[in-house]
Scaffold this motif. Structure first.
Motif, mmCIF file in Angstrom:
data_model
loop_
_atom_site.group_PDB
_atom_site.id
_atom_site.type_symbol
_atom_site.label_atom_id
_atom_site.label_comp_id
_atom_site.label_asym_id
_atom_site.label_seq_id
_atom_site.Cartn_x
_atom_site.Cartn_y
_atom_site.Cartn_z
ATOM 1 N N PHE A 1 4.486 7.476 -6.762
ATOM 2 C CA PHE A 1 4.997 8.620 -5.822
ATOM 3 C C PHE A 1 3.920 9.603 -5.993
ATOM 4 C CE2 PHE A 1 7.067 12.909 -5.351
ATOM 5 C CZ PHE A 1 7.315 12.801 -3.959
ATOM 6 N N VAL A 2 3.144 9.831 -4.740
ATOM 7 C CA VAL A 2 2.051 10.746 -4.820
ATOM 8 C C VAL A 2 2.413 12.083 -4.666
ATOM 9 C CG1 VAL A 2 -0.273 11.329 -3.398
ATOM 10 C CG2 VAL A 2 0.334 8.922 -3.771
ATOM 11 N N LEU A 3 2.315 13.039 -5.761
ATOM 12 C CA LEU A 3 2.535 14.296 -5.549
ATOM 13 C C LEU A 3 1.747 15.255 -5.090
ATOM 14 C CD1 LEU A 3 4.076 14.516 -9.264
ATOM 15 C CD2 LEU A 3 5.438 14.349 -7.416
ATOM 16 N N GLU A 4 0.532 15.082 -5.286
ATOM 17 C CA GLU A 4 -0.893 15.714 -4.953
ATOM 18 C C GLU A 4 -1.895 14.878 -4.458
ATOM 19 O OE1 GLU A 4 -1.784 19.814 -6.289
ATOM 20 O OE2 GLU A 4 -2.934 18.400 -7.673
ATOM 21 N N GLY A 5 -2.784 15.225 -3.461
ATOM 22 C CA GLY A 5 -4.028 14.386 -3.068
ATOM 23 C C GLY A 5 -3.553 13.144 -2.349
ATOM 24 N N SER A 6 -4.150 12.173 -2.500
ATOM 25 C CA SER A 6 -4.330 10.952 -1.719
ATOM 26 C C SER A 6 -4.671 9.792 -2.558
ATOM 27 C CB SER A 6 -5.010 11.080 -0.468
ATOM 28 O OG SER A 6 -6.113 11.221 -0.677
ATOM 29 N N MET A 7 -4.099 8.385 -2.067
ATOM 30 C CA MET A 7 -4.493 7.257 -2.963
ATOM 31 C C MET A 7 -4.460 5.901 -2.000
ATOM 32 S SD MET A 7 -2.158 5.654 -5.974
ATOM 33 C CE MET A 7 -0.561 5.025 -4.809
ATOM 34 N N THR A 8 -5.174 5.269 -1.875
ATOM 35 C CA THR A 8 -5.167 4.024 -1.174
ATOM 36 C C THR A 8 -5.066 2.931 -2.249
ATOM 37 O OG1 THR A 8 -7.059 4.717 0.303
ATOM 38 C CG2 THR A 8 -6.681 2.517 0.389
ATOM 39 N N LEU A 9 -3.965 2.187 -1.988
ATOM 40 C CA LEU A 9 -3.546 1.013 -2.775
ATOM 41 C C LEU A 9 -3.903 -0.243 -2.304
ATOM 42 C CD1 LEU A 9 -1.830 0.577 -5.529
ATOM 43 C CD2 LEU A 9 0.266 0.813 -4.105
ATOM 44 N N ASP A 10 -4.306 -1.195 -2.890
ATOM 45 C CA ASP A 10 -4.651 -2.374 -2.482
ATOM 46 C C ASP A 10 -3.636 -3.446 -2.956
ATOM 47 O OD1 ASP A 10 -5.361 -5.109 -1.940
ATOM 48 O OD2 ASP A 10 -7.522 -4.770 -2.524
ATOM 49 N N VAL A 11 -2.678 -3.854 -2.321
ATOM 50 C CA VAL A 11 -1.480 -4.952 -2.999
ATOM 51 C C VAL A 11 -1.871 -6.069 -2.398
ATOM 52 C CG1 VAL A 11 0.793 -5.384 -3.074
ATOM 53 C CG2 VAL A 11 0.173 -2.986 -2.891
ATOM 54 N N GLU A 12 -2.558 -7.035 -3.088
ATOM 55 C CA GLU A 12 -2.727 -8.291 -2.808
ATOM 56 C C GLU A 12 -3.576 -8.410 -1.517
ATOM 57 O OE1 GLU A 12 0.377 -10.806 -3.306
ATOM 58 O OE2 GLU A 12 0.194 -10.784 -5.491
ATOM 59 N N GLY A 13 -4.573 -7.372 -1.007
ATOM 60 C CA GLY A 13 -5.045 -7.545 0.234
ATOM 61 C C GLY A 13 -4.870 -6.428 1.304
ATOM 62 N N GLU A 14 -3.521 -6.076 1.343
ATOM 63 C CA GLU A 14 -3.037 -5.200 1.934
ATOM 64 C C GLU A 14 -3.215 -3.719 1.500
ATOM 65 O OE1 GLU A 14 1.298 -3.646 3.647
ATOM 66 O OE2 GLU A 14 1.406 -5.463 2.374
ATOM 67 N N LEU A 15 -4.033 -3.078 2.356
ATOM 68 C CA LEU A 15 -4.301 -1.414 2.015
ATOM 69 C C LEU A 15 -3.381 -0.465 2.343
ATOM 70 C CD1 LEU A 15 -8.233 -1.606 2.887
ATOM 71 C CD2 LEU A 15 -6.983 -2.129 0.674
ATOM 72 N N ILE A 16 -2.830 0.329 1.704
ATOM 73 C CA ILE A 16 -1.708 1.108 1.944
ATOM 74 C C ILE A 16 -2.335 2.388 1.403
ATOM 75 C CG2 ILE A 16 0.721 1.797 1.306
ATOM 76 C CD1 ILE A 16 0.719 -1.266 0.228
ATOM 77 N N SER A 17 -2.367 3.357 2.622
ATOM 78 C CA SER A 17 -2.774 4.755 2.362
ATOM 79 C C SER A 17 -1.875 5.520 2.182
ATOM 80 C CB SER A 17 -3.672 5.019 3.794
ATOM 81 O OG SER A 17 -4.716 4.381 3.922
ATOM 82 N N MET A 18 -1.827 6.440 0.976
ATOM 83 C CA MET A 18 -0.868 7.096 0.652
ATOM 84 C C MET A 18 -1.135 8.903 0.736
ATOM 85 S SD MET A 18 1.012 4.882 -2.133
ATOM 86 C CE MET A 18 2.530 5.894 -2.492
ATOM 87 N N ALA A 19 -0.360 9.627 0.891
ATOM 88 C CA ALA A 19 -0.680 10.980 1.182
ATOM 89 C C ALA A 19 0.393 11.750 0.201
ATOM 90 C CB ALA A 19 -0.874 11.701 2.381
ATOM 91 N N ALA A 20 0.231 12.779 -0.134
ATOM 92 C CA ALA A 20 1.311 13.791 -0.927
ATOM 93 C C ALA A 20 2.620 13.535 -0.344
ATOM 94 C CB ALA A 20 0.825 15.292 -1.037
ATOM 95 N N GLY A 21 3.549 13.288 -0.919
ATOM 96 C CA GLY A 21 5.132 13.007 -0.583
ATOM 97 C C GLY A 21 5.265 11.484 -0.337
ATOM 98 N N ASP A 22 4.409 10.674 -0.332
ATOM 99 C CA ASP A 22 4.552 9.197 -0.108
ATOM 100 C C ASP A 22 4.898 8.444 -1.177
ATOM 101 O OD1 ASP A 22 3.871 9.472 2.631
ATOM 102 O OD2 ASP A 22 1.728 8.805 2.255
ATOM 103 N N PHE A 23 5.866 7.523 -1.138
ATOM 104 C CA PHE A 23 6.425 6.729 -2.125
ATOM 105 C C PHE A 23 6.383 5.209 -1.950
ATOM 106 C CE2 PHE A 23 10.083 4.465 -3.718
ATOM 107 C CZ PHE A 23 10.064 4.806 -5.009
ATOM 108 N N PHE A 24 5.817 4.327 -2.838
ATOM 109 C CA PHE A 24 5.746 3.016 -2.562
ATOM 110 C C PHE A 24 6.167 2.125 -3.757
ATOM 111 C CE2 PHE A 24 3.582 -1.063 -2.661
ATOM 112 C CZ PHE A 24 3.930 -1.452 -1.479
#
Length: 98
Positions: A51-74
């Motif tokens: 769960f991104v509380l602040e900022g941003s994150m790009t997650l690579d899950v076996e080649g699938e890129l998931i862009s996450m921002a504050a408030g996003d959950f995966f």
């Protein structure tokens, strides 16, 4: 009560988590991210919730890129290889069963 943003500011190093609580066998962790990212990892025995509380994150899950921002959950399913790409920054709340 714990303010997770303030707690992350006290961490001595980015990407080193601190357990802030436990519930039903799960660890509740806060992590301060920096631009470096982290290498691939996987957890055979448990899912990992991010769960991104602040900022941003790009997650690579076996080649699938998931862009996450504050408030996003995966949830990364057990056994899936995943990594955080360079350029991610902010505060991450993580739940795992380590």
């Amino acid at each position: 009560m714990i303010n997770l943003i303030a707690e992350s500011a006290t961490l001595p190093q980015a990407w080193r988590s601190r357990v802030v609580g436990k519930i039903a066998g799960a660890n509740l962790k806060v992590i301060r991210m920096d631009e470096a990212g982290i290498p691939s990892e996987s957890h055979a025995d448990f899912d990992e919730a991010l769960f991104v509380l602040e900022g941003s994150m790009t997650l690579d899950v076996e080649g699938e890129l998931i862009s996450m921002a504050a408030g996003d959950f995966f949830v990364v399913p057990a056994g899936k290889s995943h990594r955080v790409l360079e350029g991610s920054r902010g505060v991450l709340f993580l739940i795992d069963a380590e």
